[in-house]
Design an enzyme around this catalytic site. Structure first.
Site, PDB file in Angstrom:
ATOM      1  N   SER A 238     -10.016   0.802   3.815  1.00  0.00           N
ATOM      2  CA  SER A 238      -9.339   0.179   4.837  1.00  0.00           C
ATOM      3  C   SER A 238      -8.413   1.169   5.568  1.00  0.00           C
ATOM      4  O   SER A 238      -7.677   2.219   4.814  1.00  0.00           O
ATOM      5  CB  SER A 238      -8.376  -0.776   4.520  1.00  0.00           C
ATOM      6  OG  SER A 238      -9.085  -1.954   3.933  1.00  0.00           O
TER       7      SER A 238
ATOM      8  N   GLU B 241      -3.324   3.463   6.778  1.00  0.00           N
ATOM      9  CA  GLU B 241      -3.055   3.294   5.363  1.00  0.00           C
ATOM     10  C   GLU B 241      -3.840   4.782   4.469  1.00  0.00           C
ATOM     11  O   GLU B 241      -3.197   5.328   3.668  1.00  0.00           O
ATOM     12  CB  GLU B 241      -3.910   2.048   5.095  1.00  0.00           C
ATOM     13  CG  GLU B 241      -4.076   1.769   3.254  1.00  0.00           C
ATOM     14  CD  GLU B 241      -4.748   0.592   3.081  1.00  0.00           C
ATOM     15  OE1 GLU B 241      -4.610  -0.439   3.733  1.00  0.00           O
ATOM     16  OE2 GLU B 241      -5.511   0.502   1.807  1.00  0.00           O
TER      17      GLU B 241
ATOM     18  N   ARG C 129       0.939  -1.241   0.060  1.00  0.00           N
ATOM     19  CA  ARG C 129      -0.094  -0.003   0.139  1.00  0.00           C
ATOM     20  C   ARG C 129       0.858   1.192  -0.005  1.00  0.00           C
ATOM     21  O   ARG C 129       0.319   2.240   0.666  1.00  0.00           O
ATOM     22  CB  ARG C 129      -1.029   0.064   1.154  1.00  0.00           C
ATOM     23  CG  ARG C 129      -2.031  -1.261   1.293  1.00  0.00           C
ATOM     24  CD  ARG C 129      -3.194  -0.988  -0.100  1.00  0.00           C
ATOM     25  NE  ARG C 129      -3.625  -2.299  -0.214  1.00  0.00           N
ATOM     26  CZ  ARG C 129      -3.272  -3.390  -1.020  1.00  0.00           C
ATOM     27  NH1 ARG C 129      -2.137  -3.165  -1.744  1.00  0.00           N
ATOM     28  NH2 ARG C 129      -3.846  -4.492  -0.973  1.00  0.00           N
TER      29      ARG C 129
END
Ligand SMILES: Cc1cc2nc3c(=O)[nH]c(=O)nc-3n(C[C@H](O)[C@H](O)[C@H](O)COP(=O)(O)OP(=O)(O)OC[C@H]3O[C@@H](n4cnc5c(N)ncnc54)[C@H](O)[C@@H]3O)c2cc1C
Length: 305
Positions: free
Chosen positions: A228, A298, A179
């Site tokens: 997320s 994230e 990510r």
């Protein structure tokens, strides 16, 4: 709140600029969470050359940030000083396929890129079908889902540096990690080329349907959310740690930990950026207390509190 209007000075310093400069533009409307203060300047370049011209002529003490469709962003309530750049789909949203290669502008939606690949019998890009961002956001975030990620299919990306110069990045140059990309954060990606594998069309469509069903049943995709919130720590699922720490459904102001998927935070209607960020920090603290594991954001948080 509002910032001093610097757009007349910018226009005067850049007589050949063709894109649009707007002062004190709300960023809340440009993000999924629908929170946050304004951008001092919102710039929408006319095309890649216009973006390069703007950056080459912009004083180096003015901060610059780029946003996609804001599906991974919390904008803080004090807004963003300096310039926020948004690439318009009209100029940067094309996507096309040839052989086993898909070419896409940075403002193309991931979903559209998956569709273009599927229409040309190119498999391997189905995971993009479930990610609600743009290709620019996917390059920066190494977006991925359902067993695939951007790193698996990227051939090369192009981008413009803070000084207006054009760069090409191979897959290795992108320094992809989970990510994230290690490319200098000042680079604004403008396009990318991906390689898939020629595959049976029915198999691709079936895979895309699976991706969609998974989303609909497992994620609060119709809420004001940012996807997320935390990265999965090695060997753990962030949502399980959050659930075990008793945070499912936890509320602060108008922000709530989703009951459906507790690694998603949602704006229930009147949340501020502060509510959402404070809720996230509270979850991090409780998970640390309960499991000893530190969660890392994230979602990108930008702007001033
Ligand atoms: C319901 C929901 C489900 C999601 N599911 C997933 C998932 O399964 N997998 C996944 O990986 N993500 C998921 N996300 C998160 C998000 O969609 C991805 O991170 C996406 O790649 C972000 O793209 P964006 O265009 O919205 O970028 P933004 O949210 O606008 O920006 C994210 C970051 O990318 C940078 N950026 C954007 N455009 C550019 C550009 N042109 N050049 C350089 N940097 C740029 C921004 O500066 C920022 O740092 C989900 C989000 C939501 C709301």
């Amino acid at each position: 709140m509002s910032f001093p209007d610097i757009t007349p000075d910018l226009k005067a310093a850049m007589p050949d600029l063709r894109g649009r400069l707007l002062a004190n533009q709300s960023l809340a409307e440009l993000t999924w969470f629908r929170v946050g203060g304004p951008a001092q300047v919102l710039f929408t370049p006319a095309d890649e050359d216009d973006l390069a011209y703007f950056l080459a002529h912009l004083s180096h003490d003015i901060p610059v940030c780029v946003v996609g469709v804001g599906s991974n962003l919390i904008v803080r309530d004090g807004g963003m000083s300096g310039v926020v750049i948004r690439l318009a789909p009209r100029a940067f949203g094309d996507a096309s396929a040839s052989g086993d290669i898909v070419t896409a502008g940075a403002a193309a939606l991931d979903k559209r890129v998956a569709e273009v690949a599927a229409s040309a019998d190119i498999g391997g890009l189905e995971f993009f079908f479930g990610i609600p961002g743009t290709i620019g956001g996917a390059l920066r975030m190494n977006a991925g889902a359902n067993g695939g990620e951007t790193k698996d299919v990227l051939i090369e990306a192009t981008g413009i540096g803070r000084d207006g110069t054009k760069h090409t990045f191979s897959n290795a140059d992108m320094k992809f990690v989970y990510r994230n990309s290690g490319v200098d954060p000042s680079i604004i990606f403008t396009s990318a080329r991906f390689r898939g594998v020629i595959t049976d069309a029915d198999a691709i469509r079936a895979r895309m349907a699976e991706v969609q069903t998974h989303r609909e049943t497992a994620q609060p995709i119709r809420e004001k959310t940012g996807g997320s919130t935390f990265k999965n720590p090695p060997g753990h699922s962030a949502w399980k740690l959050i659930d075990a720490a008793g945070c499912r459904g936890l509320r602060i102001g108008g922000a709530q930990v989703s009951e459906m998927h507790c690694n998603f935070l949602i704006n229930t209607g009147d949340a501020t950026g502060h509510d959402i960020e404070t809720l996230g920090e509270t979850v991090r603290e409780r998970v640390k207390e309960n499991s000893g594991i530190e969660l890392h954001w994230e979602i990108k948080r930008i702007g001033v509190p």
